[in-house]
Structure formats: structure tokens, C-alpha cells
Write an enzyme that holds these catalytic residues in place. Structure first.
Site, PDB file in Angstrom:
ATOM      1  N   CYS A 123      55.255  74.841  33.719  1.00 46.10           N
ATOM      2  CA  CYS A 123      54.453  73.395  33.657  1.00 46.10           C
ATOM      3  C   CYS A 123      54.926  72.412  34.298  1.00 46.10           C
ATOM      4  O   CYS A 123      56.283  72.340  34.685  1.00 46.10           O
ATOM      5  CB  CYS A 123      54.243  72.836  32.205  1.00 46.10           C
ATOM      6  SG  CYS A 123      53.735  74.282  30.923  1.00 46.10           S
ATOM      7  N   ARG A 149      55.079  75.557  39.588  1.00 47.56           N
ATOM      8  CA  ARG A 149      55.756  75.832  38.245  1.00 47.56           C
ATOM      9  C   ARG A 149      54.938  76.261  37.133  1.00 47.56           C
ATOM     10  O   ARG A 149      55.354  76.636  36.249  1.00 47.56           O
ATOM     11  CB  ARG A 149      56.425  74.114  37.656  1.00 47.56           C
ATOM     12  CG  ARG A 149      57.216  73.544  38.561  1.00 47.56           C
ATOM     13  CD  ARG A 149      57.888  72.126  38.138  1.00 47.56           C
ATOM     14  NE  ARG A 149      58.148  72.344  36.703  1.00 47.56           N
ATOM     15  CZ  ARG A 149      59.393  72.162  36.546  1.00 47.56           C
ATOM     16  NH1 ARG A 149      60.447  72.047  37.465  1.00 47.56           N
ATOM     17  NH2 ARG A 149      60.169  72.533  35.277  1.00 47.56           N
ATOM     18  N   TRP A 178      51.747  76.663  32.407  1.00 50.60           N
ATOM     19  CA  TRP A 178      52.151  78.116  32.450  1.00 50.60           C
ATOM     20  C   TRP A 178      52.209  78.364  30.934  1.00 50.60           C
ATOM     21  O   TRP A 178      53.106  77.888  30.118  1.00 50.60           O
ATOM     22  CB  TRP A 178      53.479  78.171  33.133  1.00 50.60           C
ATOM     23  CG  TRP A 178      53.958  79.568  33.359  1.00 50.60           C
ATOM     24  CD1 TRP A 178      53.782  80.374  34.404  1.00 50.60           C
ATOM     25  CD2 TRP A 178      54.782  80.528  32.058  1.00 50.60           C
ATOM     26  NE1 TRP A 178      54.293  81.531  34.092  1.00 50.60           N
ATOM     27  CE2 TRP A 178      54.867  81.779  32.795  1.00 50.60           C
ATOM     28  CE3 TRP A 178      55.242  80.113  31.051  1.00 50.60           C
ATOM     29  CZ2 TRP A 178      55.517  82.706  32.200  1.00 50.60           C
ATOM     30  CZ3 TRP A 178      56.114  81.257  30.568  1.00 50.60           C
ATOM     31  CH2 TRP A 178      56.031  82.368  31.133  1.00 50.60           C
ATOM     32  N   ASN A 235      55.647  69.144  28.483  1.00 52.99           N
ATOM     33  CA  ASN A 235      56.406  70.508  29.145  1.00 52.99           C
ATOM     34  C   ASN A 235      57.524  70.878  27.838  1.00 52.99           C
ATOM     35  O   ASN A 235      58.087  69.929  27.329  1.00 52.99           O
ATOM     36  CB  ASN A 235      57.339  70.249  30.285  1.00 52.99           C
ATOM     37  CG  ASN A 235      56.452  69.978  31.477  1.00 52.99           C
ATOM     38  OD1 ASN A 235      55.220  70.438  31.465  1.00 52.99           O
ATOM     39  ND2 ASN A 235      57.181  69.828  32.613  1.00 52.99           N
ATOM     40  N   GLY A 236      57.595  72.191  27.639  1.00 57.50           N
ATOM     41  CA  GLY A 236      58.451  72.631  26.555  1.00 57.50           C
ATOM     42  C   GLY A 236      57.772  73.280  25.608  1.00 57.50           C
ATOM     43  O   GLY A 236      56.527  73.706  25.575  1.00 57.50           O
ATOM     44  N   GLU A 295      68.145  93.059  44.428  1.00 59.63           N
ATOM     45  CA  GLU A 295      67.435  91.979  44.983  1.00 59.63           C
ATOM     46  C   GLU A 295      66.053  92.209  45.783  1.00 59.63           C
ATOM     47  O   GLU A 295      65.118  91.724  45.582  1.00 59.63           O
ATOM     48  CB  GLU A 295      68.221  90.850  45.710  1.00 59.63           C
ATOM     49  CG  GLU A 295      67.664  89.650  46.178  1.00 59.63           C
ATOM     50  CD  GLU A 295      66.789  88.989  45.043  1.00 59.63           C
ATOM     51  OE1 GLU A 295      66.987  88.770  43.839  1.00 59.63           O
ATOM     52  OE2 GLU A 295      66.216  87.984  45.737  1.00 59.63           O
ATOM     53  N   LYS A 310      62.276  91.397  44.937  1.00 62.79           N
ATOM     54  CA  LYS A 310      61.307  90.951  45.762  1.00 62.79           C
ATOM     55  C   LYS A 310      59.822  91.550  45.846  1.00 62.79           C
ATOM     56  O   LYS A 310      58.893  90.978  45.750  1.00 62.79           O
ATOM     57  CB  LYS A 310      61.949  90.497  47.053  1.00 62.79           C
ATOM     58  CG  LYS A 310      63.143  89.497  47.383  1.00 62.79           C
ATOM     59  CD  LYS A 310      62.521  88.078  47.129  1.00 62.79           C
ATOM     60  CE  LYS A 310      62.595  87.745  45.932  1.00 62.79           C
ATOM     61  NZ  LYS A 310      63.695  87.100  45.226  1.00 62.79           N
ATOM     62  N   GLU A 320      57.806  91.360  42.365  1.00 62.32           N
ATOM     63  CA  GLU A 320      57.423  90.222  42.084  1.00 62.32           C
ATOM     64  C   GLU A 320      56.294  89.721  42.745  1.00 62.32           C
ATOM     65  O   GLU A 320      55.182  89.027  42.362  1.00 62.32           O
ATOM     66  CB  GLU A 320      58.308  89.384  41.656  1.00 62.32           C
ATOM     67  CG  GLU A 320      59.124  88.417  42.882  1.00 62.32           C
ATOM     68  CD  GLU A 320      60.236  87.530  42.551  1.00 62.32           C
ATOM     69  OE1 GLU A 320      59.965  86.865  41.535  1.00 62.32           O
ATOM     70  OE2 GLU A 320      61.256  87.215  43.226  1.00 62.32           O
ATOM     71  N   HIS A 368      71.825 111.216  38.307  1.00 60.57           N
ATOM     72  CA  HIS A 368      71.916 111.032  36.754  1.00 60.57           C
ATOM     73  C   HIS A 368      70.524 110.781  36.197  1.00 60.57           C
ATOM     74  O   HIS A 368      70.481 110.579  35.041  1.00 60.57           O
ATOM     75  CB  HIS A 368      72.844 110.268  36.402  1.00 60.57           C
ATOM     76  CG  HIS A 368      74.167 110.336  36.940  1.00 60.57           C
ATOM     77  ND1 HIS A 368      75.022 111.748  36.513  1.00 60.57           N
ATOM     78  CD2 HIS A 368      75.062 110.028  37.959  1.00 60.57           C
ATOM     79  CE1 HIS A 368      76.171 111.923  37.360  1.00 60.57           C
ATOM     80  NE2 HIS A 368      76.101 110.706  37.853  1.00 60.57           N
ATOM     81  N   LYS A 414      58.224  79.233  38.747  1.00 60.68           N
ATOM     82  CA  LYS A 414      59.493  78.794  39.397  1.00 60.68           C
ATOM     83  C   LYS A 414      60.496  78.434  38.644  1.00 60.68           C
ATOM     84  O   LYS A 414      61.726  79.272  38.964  1.00 60.68           O
ATOM     85  CB  LYS A 414      59.056  77.608  40.722  1.00 60.68           C
ATOM     86  CG  LYS A 414      60.339  77.343  41.492  1.00 60.68           C
ATOM     87  CD  LYS A 414      60.580  78.458  42.381  1.00 60.68           C
ATOM     88  CE  LYS A 414      61.766  78.356  43.367  1.00 60.68           C
ATOM     89  NZ  LYS A 414      61.869  79.561  44.084  1.00 60.68           N
TER      90      LYS A 414
HETATM   91  O1  M6R Z   1      66.137  78.792  38.897  1.00 52.78           O
HETATM   92  P1  M6R Z   1      67.004  79.939  38.602  1.00 52.78           P
HETATM   93  O2  M6R Z   1      67.828  80.709  39.491  1.00 52.78           O
HETATM   94  O3  M6R Z   1      67.924  79.707  37.239  1.00 52.78           O
HETATM   95  O4  M6R Z   1      65.948  81.137  38.173  1.00 52.78           O
HETATM   96  C1  M6R Z   1      66.219  82.310  37.780  1.00 52.78           C
HETATM   97  C2  M6R Z   1      65.175  83.388  37.794  1.00 52.78           C
HETATM   98  O5  M6R Z   1      64.178  82.767  36.997  1.00 52.78           O
HETATM   99  C3  M6R Z   1      64.493  83.337  39.382  1.00 52.78           C
HETATM  100  O6  M6R Z   1      65.426  83.853  39.993  1.00 52.78           O
HETATM  101  C4  M6R Z   1      63.388  84.294  39.351  1.00 52.78           C
HETATM  102  O7  M6R Z   1      63.911  85.711  39.184  1.00 52.78           O
HETATM  103  C5  M6R Z   1      62.786  84.267  40.733  1.00 52.78           C
HETATM  104  N1  M6R Z   1      61.546  84.470  40.442  1.00 52.78           N
HETATM  105  C6  M6R Z   1      63.256  85.155  41.508  1.00 52.78           C
HETATM  106  O8  M6R Z   1      62.556  85.378  43.036  1.00 52.78           O
END
Ligand code: M6R
Length: 615
Positions: free
Chosen positions: A2, A27, A77, A103-104, A487, A491, A494, A510, A610
């Protein structure tokens, strides 16, 4: 999660709010809404889906907005209540005079809702936010003062909130309040702003006041008053934002993600700048405030993080143990919170977070502080809540990252871990100085090597085209590049929604090997000269024997590899210890181009936000 923006001043209110929401759209993007004070009235506009729908809606009603003087906007969100029009913000009290964006999460909203329903309030949505609107309206009916009504109401709220409130009978005033959710005020000349994050205001002002928990702000176009929960005036420091508005432009790139991938060489230079002057000089980490003797005798480090930051933490663990011999644990923040940890006053706890606002990591850090651990925060946002909790801080200096998929912040976190690990090695005298000099030299060369990768991405695009129709991928690696495999896979999943999983290469046999056939590409990270090369190569052969399609990420030019692998992604030669910084770049690009070919919404993938400010 949000985004909130409020504005009062001489500019076109609708445009300022839309611009602010555009810059906050990363966000959240389930729905959007706006309340505009237009003369005597407050007009509310809401739409489902992305911000473009709200823009179009406002465009078609533009002629009905005649004299806008201020307003509040929200991008959502969904947490409580599905993403629907009725759940979209702003929310109002029963008579519609009082309007709120939030927000929250309000944890006790159900009890409050029941009490308010008994008093005759008419609820329309399933949100916790609507409770806030009714609650403040109820208080307002008693005290007839909006600031007091907000203060009395927030005392009753449990959970996290950043709220902006306006009232039909209180012209020109926006009241803001926060607890466990960020909120700041942008100071202008004859205009003022209120927002949940800096990108919302950066185009208009760099002068900012950050609200702290339990503070309440009364914002008019000419004045900002901040008080504490008891109504005492709080003198706030005006800070100057370090960001430039250009950070929020794609600068000709098709997506923010692509722009941010291309920024990585400069980001690395920025991180090194001021910390690594010369290969003959020790690394300087001025904001790490731990007594050198304590650091020397430290026997345990715990690193907590989520998502991409967790992967940087995994590489960090490897580096710290390798360079200093200090036993280091890595844990997802959400797991750290719910177990009996061994954290104590002799533990260094490192929180890693791009945004500095991730709720799970904030809670974990608070728990570590309660156990008297020294808390070091590695973040891209020195203005964040997490940074405010830090005993020591490493600012990773990657600049604003807009794409929801983290790229440049990951690289910046990795570089910060190299610097920290070298710093520990130098304090402890754990590594040979000749080795450290060589490492520093190679560290400084990394941006040039990445520029080499970025200057010709045709091979990566070809690979992306060839494999974009596969539904599942496995990424394998050993040692420090296990973080890279995790990682790279994250990527891909997501932004393309393809099922991709990173495994330690040795674990393949395994269990996961059972899944392998010609429909499952296996991507192997092979760093020649490294201690894991031969083993990852044999694990790749095991995969080939099960008919898997093989992709190699490697620097070696070897005919034997060409017969084994279906595709080879080339990287410049690099030592294994530094290779995660180089290897992550083609994997970011591979994910990017696959998502691009599949026509996915690269910068704003579905269901994500984000910064994840709920646990
Ligand atoms: O702001 P942060 O690094 O704490 O966020 C952690 C995760 O939410 C963030 O890395 C998320 O996995 C991203 N979408 C990765 O691309």
C-alpha cells in the site's frame, strides 16, 4: 504494501496525487483511490486494478472537479478483504464526511467494529481500515476537533498504521498519524505533502520530516504541526532527501528492472566508494560502531532477512566464515521470530533489507535487541524504520529500486558483505594480507566485468527465447554460488511465474532427480578453478543422463562443455569467491527476457509488493 499520499497547496491536486501514487505503485496495485476536497465537498474516486484505471476514471470526471484544494490518495495491496471496489481506499464514516486512507493492519479491528456497529455505524467493506474511519468520526462527534479525535482514536488501535484523515467540516487540514508503518511529511512553500514513502514527494520537494511512532501531524498548506500521543508539541528535524527525481524515471529502458540491472556497475562503485580507498588500505566501515576488541572476540553472528536479502545473507555467511572464522547462522526473519533463539549480548545480529520496512525482519530485529544483541542493519534505506533500530548501519547505496524484483540492491548487499567480511578478516588477522590485497583488486574490477556482460546480451536473449516455453526449471550450484542459484530461481519465478527451484547440486540425487526428464531444464553454475567446479560438472552429467536439458553458466571455453550442455551462458573469468556478483547478472537478465517474451508485467508482477510491511 500500500502507498499513501496527501497534498494541500496551489498545484493541481489531482495531478500531484496521481504522480505520487504512480511513484508508489510498486508498493501495491490491487486497487487505487483518491478523495479530493473540491470547494465544500469531498469527492471520492476508486477503481479496481492498476493505477491506470484510476487515471482514466479521473479523466472522465475531470469536468466535475472544479475547485480542488487538497486531497489524499491510496494504492492498495489487499490484506483484510479481497481486492474489490468496496474494499478499496479511501474509506468513510457512515455519513461520508470523514475520509481515511491507511497502510498497515489493525489487529483489534473486529472488537472495535462490533462496538461501533452497536453504536449504529454502518459498515460497507471487509477492511480493518473502515473501522478507523468510524472510530475517528465517533470521537469527532464528541470533541469536534479532528486532531483530538485522531489522537483519541489511535490510542484504541492495536497493530500497525499510517493514516491520513480529512473531514468535510474541517477545510484545508490533513491529519496524519503513524505506528509501526512509515509516514513522512514533505515541506514546500505554500504547499505541503504527506506520504508513506519518499518517491511520492520527491518530484516536488526534498525537505522532509519523518514522523515517529505515536506522533500526529496536522498539515495545512502553510503549516505543519507535530505532536506526541499526549498532545505535546514535538520539534522535528527537517532532513534533505538524498534522492534525485531521475531515479524514478526509466531513462529510455523498457522496464525499471532492466534499467536497474544496467545500473549495477555504478552501484558497485558507489558501495565501494568511501569504504575501499586502496588495496593497501584496510576497509573502512565508519558506521559499524562495534568496539574492535568486541569484534575480535565475537563468537557468533546471526543474519536475518527475507527473500532476495536472505540470499545475499547466505553468501554473507559463507564470506564471514571464510574470512573471519566466526560461526554464522542465516535464518528467514519469519522463522527467527517464532523459535527459541540463542541470541544474547555477545551475538552480532545482522538484519538485511533493501527497504528497511519488511515487517518480519523488523520484528526479528526488535526481538534481537530485547536480548541485548548488537544490531547491524544492511539496508538501501538509511531513512527506514529498520535503520532507526540499528546500533550499526551499512548503507548499501543502490539508489531507489522501483522494480518489485530486486536486482541492484542484491548486488549492493553482496558487495557490502564482501566489505564486512574483509573488515572482520583485517581486525582478526584471519587471512593473509596478500590474499586480501588480491581480493580487493579483483573487487574493484567487478564493475568492468559486469559492463562486459551488459554490453552484449544477445546470448542471454537467445537462451531466454529457447527456454521460455518450459514450465519448470532447476538451478544447481555448490558453495558460495548456492545463494546465486536460489536468487536466480527466485528472479525467474517472481516475474515469469515459471516454477524454478534452486538446489545444492549435491542434493539433486537425494530426491529432486526423480523429476528430471526432457521437460526440465537444469541450469548449472560452474566456476572454473573453483573448489566446486568438478563436482557441479558431475552433478550436471547425472542430470543429462536423465534427459534433462542443460544450461551452463560459466566462463570456461571448453569443447567438452559444448557437447554436454544445450546452452552455455558465458561470464568473464572471475575467482569463485567473487563469482556471485558476476553470476547473478546473466540470471537476472535471463529471468527478465523470459518474462518479457512471455509478455508478463515485469516491474509489477502479480500478487507481489515491493516492501512487505505485514508479517
Ligand atoms: O526490502 P527487503 O529486502 O526486506 O525485502 C525482502 C523481500 O520481500 C524481497 O527481497 C522480495 O523477495 C523481492 N521481491 C525479491 O525480488
Amino acid at each position: 504494501m500500500c502507498g499513501i499520499v496527501g497534498y494541500t497547496g496551489y498545484r493541481d491536486v489531482v495531478s500531484v496525487l496521481l504522480k505520487g501514487l504512480t511513484n508508489l505503485e510498486y508498493r501495491g496495485y490491487d486497487s487505487a483511490g483518491m478523495a479530493i476536497r473540491d470547494g465544500e465537498d469531498i469527492k471520492i474516486f476508486k477503481t479496481l486494478g492498476k493505477l491506470i484505471n484510476l487515471k482514466n476514471e479521473l479523466e472522465s470526471h475531470r469536468s466535475e472537479i472544479n475547485n480542488p484544494v487538497m486531497g489524499i490518495g491510496h494504492i492498495r495491496w489487499a490484506t483484510h478483504g479481497s481486492p474489490s471496489l468496496v474494499n478499496a481506499h479511501p474509506h468513510t464514516c457512515s455519513c461520508g464526511k470523514l475520509v481515511v486512507v491507511h497502510n498497515g493492519i489493525i489487529e483489534n479491528y473486529k472488537e472495535l467494529r462490533e462496538q461501533l456497529i452497536k453504536k449504529g455505524c454502518k459498515f460497507r467493506s471487509q477492511t480493518d481500515t473502515e473501522t478507523i474511519a468510524h472510530l475517528i468520526a465517533d470521537e469527532y462527534s464528541l470533541c469536534k476537533n479532528l486532531e483530538t479525535a485522531v489522537r483519541n482514536s489511535v490510542k484504541k488501535l492495536q497493530g500497525a498504521y499510517a493514516v491520513c484523515v480529512i473531514h468535510k467540516d474541517v477545510p484545508d487540514v490533513i491529519v496524519g498519524a503513524r505506528k509501526h508503518a512509515p509516514m513522512l511529511i514533505g515541506i514546500g512553500e505554500g504547499e505541503n505533502f504527506i506520504a508513506s514513502d519518499t518517491p511520492a514527494i520527491i518530484e516536488y520537494t526534498k525537505k522532509t520530516v519523518y514522523l515517529e511512532d505515536n506522533e500526529i501531524a496536522v498539515v495545512t498548506k502553510d503549516n505543519v504541526k507535530v505532536t506526541d500521543i499526549n498532545g505535546n508539541i514535538v520539534k522535528k528535524k527537517v532532513e534533505i532527501l538524498p534522492w534525485e527525481p531521475a531515479a524514478l524515471s526509466k531513462l529510455g529502458y523498457k522496464h525499471f528492472m532492466l534499467k536497474e540491472i544496467h545500473e549495477q556497475p555504478d552501484v558497485i562503485r558507489n558501495v565501494l566508494n568511501g569504504k575501499l580507498y586502496d588495496i593497501d588500505e584496510p576497509v573502512e566501515l565508519k558506521e559499524v560502531n562495534i568496539d574492535k576488541n568486541i569484534l575480535k572476540n565475537l563468537n557468533k553472528i546471526q543474519i536475518i532477512a527475507c527473500g532476495t536479502s536472505l540470499h545475499a545473507a547466505l553468501a554473507g555467511k559463507y564470506l564471514i566464515e571464510e574470512f573471519s572464522g566466526i560461526s554464522t547462522e542465516v535464518e528467514a526473519s519469519s522463522e527467527y521470530i517464532y523459535r527459541r533463539t540463542t541470541t544474547d549480548s555477545s551475538t552480532l545480529v545482522i538484519g538485511v533489507s533493501q527497504s528497511g520496512e519488511t515487517a518480519d525482519t523488523i520484528t526479528a530485529i526488535k526481538q534481537a535487541k530485547e536480548k541485548n544483541a548488537h544490531v547491524l542493519i544492511i539496508t538501501n534505506r538509511p531513512d527506514s524504520n529498520m535503520a532507526r533500530l540499528a546500533d550499526s548501519l551499512i548503507h548499501v547505496n543502490a539508489g531507489i529500486e522501483v522494480s518489485v524484483a530486486a536486482t541492484k540492491s542484491y548486488t549492493a548487499q553482496l558487495i557490502s558483505f564482501y566489505l564486512l567480511a574483509i573488515h572482520l578478516a583485517e581486525i582478526k588477522g584471519f587471512k593473509d594480507s596478500k590474499y586480501l590485497k588480491g581480493l580487493k583488486h579483483e573487487l574493484i574490477q567487478l564493475p568492468i566485468k559486469i559492463e562486459g556482460i551488459l554490453s552484449d546480451t544477445s546470448g542471454i536473449q537467445k537462451c531466454a527465447r529457447k527456454f521460455s516455453s518450459y514450465k519448470n526449471f532447476i538451478y544447481i550450484a555448490r558453495g558460495i554460488n548456492l545463494a546465486t542459484a536460489y536468487e536466480g530461481a527466485l528472479k525467474l519465478k517472481e516475474i515469469s511465474y515459471i516454477n524454478a527451484t534452486g538446489y545444492p547440486a549435491g542434493e539433486l540425487k537425494h530426491g529432486p532427480i526423480a523429476m528430471l526428464d526432457e521437460t526440465m531444464p537444469v541450469l548449472s553454475i560452474l566456476i572454473p578453478g573453483g573448489i566446486t567446479y568438478e563436482k557441479v560438472l558431475s552433478n550436471s552429467e547425472e542430470a543429462k543422463a536423465r534427459n534433462a536439458k542443460l544450461i551452463a553458466l560459466t566462463s570456461i571455453d571448453d569443447k567438452n562443455l559444448e557437447s554436454l550442455f544445450d546452452f552455455i551462458l558465458r561470464i568473464p573469468p572471475v575467482s569463485e569467491i567473487l563469482s556471485p556478483v558476476i553470476a547473478c547478472v546473466p540470471l537476472q537478465l535471463l529471468a527478465y527476457y523470459i518474462a518479457e517474451f512471455l509478455g508478463k508485467d515485469v516491474d509489477q508482477p502479480r500478487n507481489l509488493a515491493k516492501s512487505v510491511t505485514v508479517e
